[in-house]
Design a protein around this motif. Structure first.
Motif, PDB file in Angstrom:
ATOM      1  N   UNK A 167      -1.700  -6.911 -12.749  1.00  7.17           N
ATOM      2  CA  UNK A 167      -1.089  -7.185 -11.450  1.00  7.17           C
ATOM      3  C   UNK A 167       0.427  -7.055 -11.549  1.00  7.17           C
ATOM      4  N   UNK A 168       1.003  -7.679 -12.579  1.00  2.23           N
ATOM      5  CA  UNK A 168       2.451  -7.606 -12.757  1.00  2.23           C
ATOM      6  C   UNK A 168       2.878  -6.172 -13.046  1.00  2.23           C
ATOM      7  N   UNK A 169       2.050  -5.440 -13.767  1.00  2.00           N
ATOM      8  CA  UNK A 169       2.363  -4.048 -14.065  1.00  2.00           C
ATOM      9  C   UNK A 169       2.498  -3.239 -12.768  1.00  2.00           C
ATOM     10  N   UNK A 170       1.589  -3.456 -11.815  1.00  6.29           N
ATOM     11  CA  UNK A 170       1.675  -2.743 -10.537  1.00  6.29           C
ATOM     12  C   UNK A 170       2.933  -3.148  -9.768  1.00  6.29           C
ATOM     13  N   UNK A 171       3.258  -4.418  -9.802  1.00  5.80           N
ATOM     14  CA  UNK A 171       4.455  -4.882  -9.110  1.00  5.80           C
ATOM     15  C   UNK A 171       5.720  -4.315  -9.761  1.00  5.80           C
ATOM     16  N   UNK A 204      -1.905 -12.580  -5.284  1.00  4.60           N
ATOM     17  CA  UNK A 204      -1.150 -11.549  -4.555  1.00  4.60           C
ATOM     18  C   UNK A 204      -2.099 -10.464  -4.045  1.00  4.60           C
ATOM     19  N   UNK A 205      -1.952 -10.097  -2.786  1.00  4.22           N
ATOM     20  CA  UNK A 205      -2.715  -8.992  -2.210  1.00  4.22           C
ATOM     21  C   UNK A 205      -1.958  -7.707  -2.537  1.00  4.22           C
ATOM     22  N   UNK A 206      -2.204  -7.171  -3.729  1.00  4.20           N
ATOM     23  CA  UNK A 206      -1.444  -6.016  -4.202  1.00  4.20           C
ATOM     24  C   UNK A 206      -1.632  -4.788  -3.306  1.00  4.20           C
ATOM     25  N   UNK A 207      -2.862  -4.441  -2.903  1.00  6.90           N
ATOM     26  CA  UNK A 207      -3.008  -3.263  -2.037  1.00  6.90           C
ATOM     27  C   UNK A 207      -2.195  -3.363  -0.749  1.00  6.90           C
ATOM     28  N   UNK A 228       4.922   1.435   0.191  1.00  7.40           N
ATOM     29  CA  UNK A 228       4.674   2.871   0.300  1.00  7.40           C
ATOM     30  C   UNK A 228       5.277   3.454   1.557  1.00  7.40           C
ATOM     31  N   UNK A 229       5.079   2.775   2.666  1.00 15.76           N
ATOM     32  CA  UNK A 229       5.612   3.270   3.939  1.00 15.76           C
ATOM     33  C   UNK A 229       7.136   3.313   3.916  1.00 15.76           C
ATOM     34  N   UNK A 230       7.736   2.336   3.284  1.00 18.78           N
ATOM     35  CA  UNK A 230       9.193   2.291   3.188  1.00 18.78           C
ATOM     36  C   UNK A 230       9.714   3.396   2.288  1.00 18.78           C
ATOM     37  N   UNK A 231       9.051   3.602   1.158  1.00 20.11           N
ATOM     38  CA  UNK A 231       9.472   4.653   0.235  1.00 20.11           C
ATOM     39  C   UNK A 231       9.284   6.038   0.855  1.00 20.11           C
ATOM     40  N   UNK A 246       2.319   5.173  -4.882  1.00 17.87           N
ATOM     41  CA  UNK A 246       1.138   5.455  -5.662  1.00 17.87           C
ATOM     42  C   UNK A 246       1.604   5.593  -7.083  1.00 17.87           C
ATOM     43  N   UNK A 247       0.802   5.324  -8.044  1.00 18.02           N
ATOM     44  CA  UNK A 247       1.258   5.343  -9.420  1.00 18.02           C
ATOM     45  C   UNK A 247       0.623   6.468 -10.178  1.00 18.02           C
ATOM     46  N   UNK A 248       1.224   6.926 -11.252  1.00 15.98           N
ATOM     47  CA  UNK A 248       0.581   7.935 -12.067  1.00 15.98           C
ATOM     48  C   UNK A 248      -0.751   7.389 -12.547  1.00 15.98           C
ATOM     49  N   UNK A 249      -1.797   8.179 -12.442  1.00 20.34           N
ATOM     50  CA  UNK A 249      -3.102   7.711 -12.874  1.00 20.34           C
ATOM     51  C   UNK A 249      -3.107   7.403 -14.355  1.00 20.34           C
TER      52      UNK A 249
END
Length: 309
Positions: A105-109, A153-156, A163-166, A304-307
């Motif tokens: 979770x922290x990695x995604x954040x 945290x609701x990560x999605x 995402x919309x901001x970026x 979106x993150x690199x797979x």
């Protein structure tokens, strides 16, 4: 008055301050990227007593190329040293499962923090800088919570907002390129794009596995989340590619003529020579890339993150 840009914890991985969390928390399946199966929450067989990797210098040759293209964006040391107060999962085995759950979770954040920090360096995106600063502060706040708060945290949902901001920032920067191509989320597996003019193209989340991008012009192309595994970047110009990460480069192939953004390094497995008649790009001696508040003219993407490879 301009709001100050928040200064989140380091977004550069510091494996020496981590307890090998990526080698414990994450699962992998035997295949082209990993030599063996490993379930989530179980230490990798190559993890040593000092939390170092026993085959770090020969991961690719040992059948673990997937490990060479993974980046936690500093989440490992934050979870190890801050969230769990510097106590390892070996010292507190009862916390192993919680650490394994909290870390991804922290990695995604932290990945979102990386992209937001990058976007704040793009001068053409100045109209959304205030929103970017607020999103950066909120994302950092979420990553700084207790284990229970982080897992709630609701990560999605948060990722979608970022995402919309970026995307707004990306469009502001790429607007300088006329007739730019739209390939967002496109399946370009093995595509023949040698020498293609992809300046300012939207390649966010595109599948570019094994694509031939040799000599392609990717300046100001939005590459956030693009899968570049085994893509041929020999001689490609990525000088101002948007949101390109070291992990994406590590997954691709290139050579001495590939032109990279400041701060990104040429992977060790890339060819050290360029094809005849091609001038080598200057060597980059600046070390691992770090978002630089002084840079301008670039912008961001889907969050979106690199797979994972």
């Amino acid at each position: 008055m301009t709001e100050p840009t928040p200064a989140p914890i380091s977004l550069l991985s510091d494996c020496g301050s981590c307890f090998g969390l990526c080698c414990v928390a994450l699962p992998f399946a035997a295949g082209a990227d990993f030599a063996v199966n490993k379930p989530a929450g179980t230490p990798c067989r190559n993890l040593q007593s000092d939390f170092g990797c026993g085959i770090h210098a020969k991961l690719r040759d040992s059948g673990f190329p997937g490990c060479t293209v993974y980046d936690c964006f500093g989440a490992g040391q934050r979870v190890s040293q801050v969230t769990f107060g510097g106590r390892s999962w070996r010292e507190a085995p009862e916390d192993t499962r919680r650490m394994a759950d909290v870390f991804p979770v922290v990695r995604q954040l932290h990945e979102l923090l990386w992209y937001l920090t990058e976007a704040l360096t793009y001068e053409p995106a100045r109209p959304v800088h205030a929103e970017l600063r607020r999103a950066l502060a909120e994302t950092d706040r979420l990553a700084a919570g207790t284990p229970a708060e982080i897992l709630a945290v609701d990560v999605p949902a948060h990722r979608q907002q970022v995402s919309e901001l970026l995307l707004k920032a990306s469009e502001l920067v790429r607007a300088a390129v006329p007739r730019r191509k739209e390939h967002r989320g496109a399946d370009l597996f093995g595509a023949r794009l040698r020498g293609a003019d992809l300046r300012g193209a939207n390649l966010r989340g595109a599948l570019l596995v094994a694509a031939d991008l040799a000599g392609a012009d990717l300046r100001m192309a939005d590459l956030i989340g693009a899968d570049l595994r085994d893509a041929d970047l020999a001689g490609a110009d990525l000088t101002d590619a948007l949101f390109l990460t070291q992990a994406q480069l590590n997954a691709a192939r290139g050579d001495a003529a590939s032109k990279l953004p400041p701060g990104l390094t040429r992977p060790g497995h890339w060819a050290t020579t360029a094809p005849a008649g091609t001038a080598p790009a200057p060597a980059d001696r600046r070390g691992p890339r770090k978002p630089n508040p002084g840079r301008s003219g670039r912008s961001g993407g889907t969050a979106g993150r690199p797979r994972r490879r």
